[in-house]
Design an enzyme around this catalytic site. Sequence first.
Site, PDB file in Angstrom:
ATOM      1  N   GLU A   1      26.600  -8.523  27.808  1.00 38.62           N
ATOM      2  CA  GLU A   1      26.562  -8.778  28.910  1.00 38.62           C
ATOM      3  C   GLU A   1      26.092  -7.979  29.651  1.00 38.62           C
ATOM      4  OE1 GLU A   1      30.559  -8.468  32.577  1.00 38.62           O
ATOM      5  OE2 GLU A   1      30.716  -9.283  30.627  1.00 38.62           O
TER       6      GLU A   1
ATOM      7  N   ARG B   1      25.084  -4.453  38.785  1.00 43.82           N
ATOM      8  CA  ARG B   1      26.043  -3.633  39.684  1.00 43.82           C
ATOM      9  C   ARG B   1      24.255  -2.474  39.791  1.00 43.82           C
ATOM     10  NH1 ARG B   1      31.863  -2.497  36.969  1.00 43.82           N
ATOM     11  NH2 ARG B   1      32.413  -4.597  36.920  1.00 43.82           N
TER      12      ARG B   1
ATOM     13  N   LYS C   1      37.879 -14.996  32.009  1.00 39.74           N
ATOM     14  CA  LYS C   1      37.233 -14.352  31.905  1.00 39.74           C
ATOM     15  C   LYS C   1      38.845 -13.984  32.535  1.00 39.74           C
ATOM     16  CE  LYS C   1      35.076  -9.883  33.971  1.00 39.74           C
ATOM     17  NZ  LYS C   1      34.248  -9.639  34.963  1.00 39.74           N
TER      18      LYS C   1
END
Length: 213
Positions: free
Chosen positions: A47, A51, A134
């Site tokens: 993943e 960012r 999640k």
Amino acid sequence: MTPEQASIEAAKVCQLAPVVPVIVVDDAATAGDLAKALVTGGLPALEVTLRTPAALDAIREMAKVEGGVVGAGTLLTPADVEAAKEAGATFGVSPGATDRLLDACEANDLPLLPGAASASEAMRLLERGYTVQKFFPAGAAGGAPLLKGIGAPIPQVKFCPTGGVSLANANDYLSLSNVICVGGSWVAPTSMVNAGDWAGITALAAEASKLAR
């Protein structure tokens, strides 16, 4: 892609290994070597969080690595979804969930692991058809005890806890019946990435890949 199909595909990704590395990439030039190190260590699902400015290029590089399954994390908007899909992401992860984000993932055929931090959020996503979610931010939201509590009345949902998960507490989550895997950044520490310590990262990944679930 329906929510039900998305959860089937997300479950396949989560079942590849007990840990999904949560990766922040500052320099896309390191992405290929980092992906190879993690995959070699036994963690194929990667993943890459959106960012940093290098994130999309990192996804492009990691998508070339044999054996790797690369996804995009920190999806917040429909534009994020489209950019991630174009870069080669094969799954998405979000810290929470909005209707616009869910609509965009379904329209772009990007399997999503949508974020939930409470019973109400988990129920709302389940009502839409998402059975794999999640749990974020896991540690701050209440950790394994909260997730165990949610699992009793909502056993239909399986979770990937992320946020505050480490080698020290990963088993607390993985031992729960409603946890399918965990997400963590400890397998790809920034210091090792910056130093190009790929052997060290492979060793961390190998240790994580042996966690029981």
